[in-house]
Design a protein around this motif. Structure first.
Motif, PDB file in Angstrom:
ATOM      1  N   ASN A 187      32.815  45.533  27.763  1.00 34.20           N
ATOM      2  CA  ASN A 187      31.627  46.252  28.033  1.00 34.20           C
ATOM      3  C   ASN A 187      31.575  46.919  29.358  1.00 34.20           C
ATOM      4  O   ASN A 187      31.130  48.119  29.684  1.00 34.20           O
ATOM      5  CB  ASN A 187      30.428  45.316  27.882  1.00 34.20           C
ATOM      6  N   HIS A 188      31.856  46.219  30.447  1.00 33.91           N
ATOM      7  CA  HIS A 188      32.135  46.525  31.714  1.00 33.91           C
ATOM      8  C   HIS A 188      33.361  47.342  32.041  1.00 33.91           C
ATOM      9  O   HIS A 188      34.271  46.979  31.454  1.00 33.91           O
ATOM     10  CB  HIS A 188      31.871  45.369  32.863  1.00 33.91           C
ATOM     11  N   PHE A 189      33.397  48.213  32.950  1.00 33.45           N
ATOM     12  CA  PHE A 189      34.524  48.914  33.268  1.00 33.45           C
ATOM     13  C   PHE A 189      34.598  49.393  34.736  1.00 33.45           C
ATOM     14  O   PHE A 189      33.484  49.707  35.133  1.00 33.45           O
ATOM     15  CB  PHE A 189      34.691  50.045  32.304  1.00 33.45           C
ATOM     16  N   LEU A 190      35.816  49.590  35.362  1.00 34.70           N
ATOM     17  CA  LEU A 190      35.904  50.269  36.607  1.00 34.70           C
ATOM     18  C   LEU A 190      36.180  51.717  36.412  1.00 34.70           C
ATOM     19  O   LEU A 190      36.677  52.211  35.382  1.00 34.70           O
ATOM     20  CB  LEU A 190      37.133  49.412  37.299  1.00 34.70           C
ATOM     21  N   TYR A 191      35.677  52.174  37.455  1.00 32.43           N
ATOM     22  CA  TYR A 191      36.326  53.767  37.586  1.00 32.43           C
ATOM     23  C   TYR A 191      36.235  54.246  38.965  1.00 32.43           C
ATOM     24  O   TYR A 191      35.640  53.670  40.013  1.00 32.43           O
ATOM     25  CB  TYR A 191      35.361  54.578  36.614  1.00 32.43           C
ATOM     26  N   THR A 192      37.013  55.122  39.332  1.00 27.65           N
ATOM     27  CA  THR A 192      37.072  55.820  40.715  1.00 27.65           C
ATOM     28  C   THR A 192      36.280  57.229  40.857  1.00 27.65           C
ATOM     29  O   THR A 192      36.328  58.005  39.995  1.00 27.65           O
ATOM     30  CB  THR A 192      38.583  56.109  40.781  1.00 27.65           C
ATOM     31  N   ALA A 245      35.602  55.714  46.313  1.00 22.38           N
ATOM     32  CA  ALA A 245      35.449  54.318  45.963  1.00 22.38           C
ATOM     33  C   ALA A 245      35.501  53.965  44.669  1.00 22.38           C
ATOM     34  O   ALA A 245      35.326  54.667  43.653  1.00 22.38           O
ATOM     35  CB  ALA A 245      33.878  53.685  46.433  1.00 22.38           C
ATOM     36  N   ILE A 246      36.011  52.918  44.252  1.00 23.16           N
ATOM     37  CA  ILE A 246      35.965  52.081  42.893  1.00 23.16           C
ATOM     38  C   ILE A 246      34.809  51.470  42.635  1.00 23.16           C
ATOM     39  O   ILE A 246      34.180  50.837  43.310  1.00 23.16           O
ATOM     40  CB  ILE A 246      37.030  51.196  43.029  1.00 23.16           C
ATOM     41  N   TYR A 247      33.970  51.947  41.470  1.00 23.40           N
ATOM     42  CA  TYR A 247      32.775  51.638  41.054  1.00 23.40           C
ATOM     43  C   TYR A 247      32.956  50.566  39.850  1.00 23.40           C
ATOM     44  O   TYR A 247      34.029  50.773  38.993  1.00 23.40           O
ATOM     45  CB  TYR A 247      32.023  52.649  40.849  1.00 23.40           C
ATOM     46  N   LEU A 248      31.754  49.781  39.689  1.00 18.85           N
ATOM     47  CA  LEU A 248      31.767  48.997  38.404  1.00 18.85           C
ATOM     48  C   LEU A 248      30.542  49.740  37.646  1.00 18.85           C
ATOM     49  O   LEU A 248      29.410  49.926  37.980  1.00 18.85           O
ATOM     50  CB  LEU A 248      31.202  47.653  38.768  1.00 18.85           C
ATOM     51  N   ALA A 249      30.906  49.820  36.429  1.00 15.62           N
ATOM     52  CA  ALA A 249      29.580  50.419  35.585  1.00 15.62           C
ATOM     53  C   ALA A 249      29.850  49.672  34.121  1.00 15.62           C
ATOM     54  O   ALA A 249      30.622  48.732  34.078  1.00 15.62           O
ATOM     55  CB  ALA A 249      29.953  52.049  35.165  1.00 15.62           C
ATOM     56  N   SER A 284      36.357  50.509  48.858  1.00 18.35           N
ATOM     57  CA  SER A 284      36.600  52.134  49.047  1.00 18.35           C
ATOM     58  C   SER A 284      38.057  52.205  48.716  1.00 18.35           C
ATOM     59  O   SER A 284      39.085  51.381  49.119  1.00 18.35           O
ATOM     60  CB  SER A 284      36.531  52.293  50.495  1.00 18.35           C
ATOM     61  N   SER A 285      38.383  53.175  47.807  1.00 21.14           N
ATOM     62  CA  SER A 285      39.850  53.774  47.550  1.00 21.14           C
ATOM     63  C   SER A 285      39.652  55.120  46.889  1.00 21.14           C
ATOM     64  O   SER A 285      38.638  55.420  46.063  1.00 21.14           O
ATOM     65  CB  SER A 285      40.451  52.710  46.385  1.00 21.14           C
ATOM     66  N   LEU A 288      43.180  44.997  41.678  1.00 20.32           N
ATOM     67  CA  LEU A 288      44.266  45.640  42.171  1.00 20.32           C
ATOM     68  C   LEU A 288      43.678  47.143  42.710  1.00 20.32           C
ATOM     69  O   LEU A 288      43.324  47.790  41.591  1.00 20.32           O
ATOM     70  CB  LEU A 288      45.453  45.741  41.513  1.00 20.32           C
ATOM     71  N   PHE A 289      44.151  47.541  43.706  1.00 22.83           N
ATOM     72  CA  PHE A 289      43.589  49.113  44.211  1.00 22.83           C
ATOM     73  C   PHE A 289      44.823  49.435  45.441  1.00 22.83           C
ATOM     74  O   PHE A 289      45.382  48.817  45.913  1.00 22.83           O
ATOM     75  CB  PHE A 289      42.002  49.014  44.608  1.00 22.83           C
ATOM     76  N   PHE A 290      44.620  50.778  45.508  1.00 23.88           N
ATOM     77  CA  PHE A 290      45.487  51.323  46.509  1.00 23.88           C
ATOM     78  C   PHE A 290      44.641  51.756  47.640  1.00 23.88           C
ATOM     79  O   PHE A 290      43.552  52.497  47.529  1.00 23.88           O
ATOM     80  CB  PHE A 290      46.209  52.420  45.602  1.00 23.88           C
ATOM     81  N   ARG A 291      45.220  51.612  48.816  1.00 24.78           N
ATOM     82  CA  ARG A 291      44.421  52.046  50.035  1.00 24.78           C
ATOM     83  C   ARG A 291      45.646  52.252  51.198  1.00 24.78           C
ATOM     84  O   ARG A 291      46.498  51.027  51.423  1.00 24.78           O
ATOM     85  CB  ARG A 291      43.745  51.043  50.438  1.00 24.78           C
TER      86      ARG A 291
END
Length: 487
Positions: free
Chosen positions: A345-350, A364-368, A380-381, A394-397
């Motif tokens: 149900n929840h997902f990440l997006y940039t 930034a990477i968000y939660l929706a 922030s990414s 995991l994220f890139f910065r």
């Protein structure tokens, strides 16, 4: 008090030995891969065990005068890598104690040992010059450069070389531990990593690891016809193969049962069985920028480079906007790279702002969620994100693949982010780093400079190439008076 001149060549603490002269760290006779700055920190701590080593002292040792660097971030990263190599924890330290706002103290007993080429306790022969360990049964182990961060089993590292036509995937398989990450949970006796490699046919443009960690889908050029297509490689099997009728494919992602792959091509969102076969068109996607597929057969995807995120059935049908997202135009903002969390149900997006420096905090990477209009920034990414069980984001910065604790139930971050890998390939034109993870805790990433070679060419009105101008060169940035566009 000990001084640097008093330190012997080989120092032992716990199950570790540090060879100060050759800058090598051993654990029970086997090399532990540690980069230069973390080893310098270790050397200073071992020189004065039990004493406070201030951050200012470390700064002078690690960076010479007039060096312009983010000292705090650099030192924090070096200490985290050192703790990782020692399987240590800031919360419950066995070796390195943090003295808040001051520095660090080495709290374990340190004693010099005789520097012998053979360690009778474990039967290993050390060769400092070659960087190899040879076991008593005659098998060699190559000591690779850089720090090895043990992530959940297995960890795949895809390395790219622009000087060669083939790519090698360096695979680190770690046996599954019931409590998750070896380093992050401080298991006292981690299982021994196993290394092997497979060869891919060409340089990849994107990649996606299946949920079970057994299959790698990637985008690469066709061997003779040119243009990109979708390839599949079974980890451990001989050779990758291209899936027919996938010319022009981009940004693949897997079905939750690992049987199908969705991808973008020809302005459409499509799907194909992982073993090949006919291609099914799901819906229109003029400029697809990533998608994700949950166990209920819902695909969430970015159908263009705008700010909207859409949803559609994996079987096809009407496309609708996810609640809380609007279709806007004439903006430098772009929503892309959605990724479902385990609940489906929840997902990440940039959310990327292409009107600013991609290294800034504007993206930034968000939660929706599918059932809520609420959106919340996490970190922030300006790149895609991944979730690794049992709970890491995991994220890139700043040219580095980072990880931070993330509870998929409470949807909250905890602790500090730490570095996982450096020099991960980053495609600035679309704001995407080339890495992917699986539900089993596997990680695959490609290293490289993040740029491509381009060449100016003349074409006639029918699209036929007439001639080229100059020699191929790296494409950096187009200079124009227009508002910065989105990839």
């Amino acid at each position: 008090m000990q001084t640097p001149s008093d330190v012997r060549r080989l120092l032992a603490f716990g199950v570790f030995e540090a060879n100060i002269a050759t800058r090598q760290l051993f654990r029970r006779g086997e090399v532990v891969h540690l980069q230069d700055h973390p080893f310098r920190v270790l050397t200073m701590l071992l020189e004065r065990p039990g004493e406070l080593i201030t951050r200012e002292e470390l700064r002078h040792r690690l960076w010479p005068e007039h060096t312009f660097v983010d000292f705090d971030e650099g030192l924090n990263t070096a200490v985290k890598k050192l703790r990782c190599a020692l399987d240590d924890s800031a919360d419950d330290p066995r070796f390195i104690e943090t003295v808040p706002r001051h520095g660090y103290r080495f709290i374990a007993a340190v004693h010099p040992v005789e520097d012998s080429s053979v360690d009778p306790a474990d039967g290993h022969t050390r060769s400092s010059s070659s960087g190899r360990l040879q076991t008593s049964d005659g098998h060699d182990q190559l000591a690779r450069s850089g720090a090895l961060v043990e992530l959940p089993p297995p960890v795949l590292r895809l390395r790219s070389s622009r000087r060669r036509t083939a790519l090698t995937v360096a695979v680190v398989c770690v046996l599954i531990a019931a409590v998750g990450l070896v380093y992050l949970h401080r298991i006292r006796q981690p299982e021994r990593p196993m290394h092997f490699s497979i060869t891919l046919p060409s340089q990849t443009r994107d990649l996606a690891l299946s949920g079970d960690g057994r299959m790698l889908a990637f985008i690469a050029p066709l061997p003779q016809d040119g243009g990109n297509a979708l390839w599949v490689d079974e980890v451990g099997a001989p050779g990758a193969h291209v899936l027919d009728h996938t010319e022009g494919a981009s940004f693949p992602f897997w079905s939750p049962d690992n049987k199908s792959i969705a991808f973008f091509a020809d302005g459409k969102l499509k799907r194909i069985n992982a073993g090949g076969g006919p291609v099914q068109i799901i819906c229109d996607a003029p400029i697809g920028r990533g998608g994700t597929w949950n166990k209920n057969g819902v695909i969430v995807f970015a159908r263009d480079s705008g700010v909207s995120i859409s949803r559609v059935s994996a079987a096809g049908g009407p496309v609708t906007l996810v609640d809380g997202f609007d279709q806007k135009i004439a903006t430098t903002m772009s929503s892309r790279w959605p990724l479902f969390l385990p609940d489906g149900n929840h997902f990440l997006y940039t959310s990327v702002d292409f009107g600013t420096d991609l290294q800034s905090d504007a993206s930034a990477i968000y939660l929706a969620a599918l059932d809520s209009k609420r959106r919340r920034p996490l970190v922030s990414s300006s790149s895609n994100a991944a979730y690794v069980p049992p709970g890491y984001l995991l994220f890139f910065r700043n040219k580095t693949l980072m990880a931070q604790r993330f509870d998929a139930d409470t949807l909250r971050l905890a602790g500090d982010a730490f570095a996982v890998a450096n020099d991960v390939e980053y495609l600035s034109s679309v704001a995407r780093a080339l890495f992917s993870s699986s539900r089993t805790g596997s990680l695959v990433y490609q290293t490289g400079a993040g740029t491509t070679f381009s060449q100016l060419a003349w074409f006639d009105r029918d699209g036929r190439q007439l001639s080229t101008l100059g020699t191929p060169a790296r494409l950096a940035k187009a200079l124009s008076g227009r508002t910065p566009g989105r990839g």
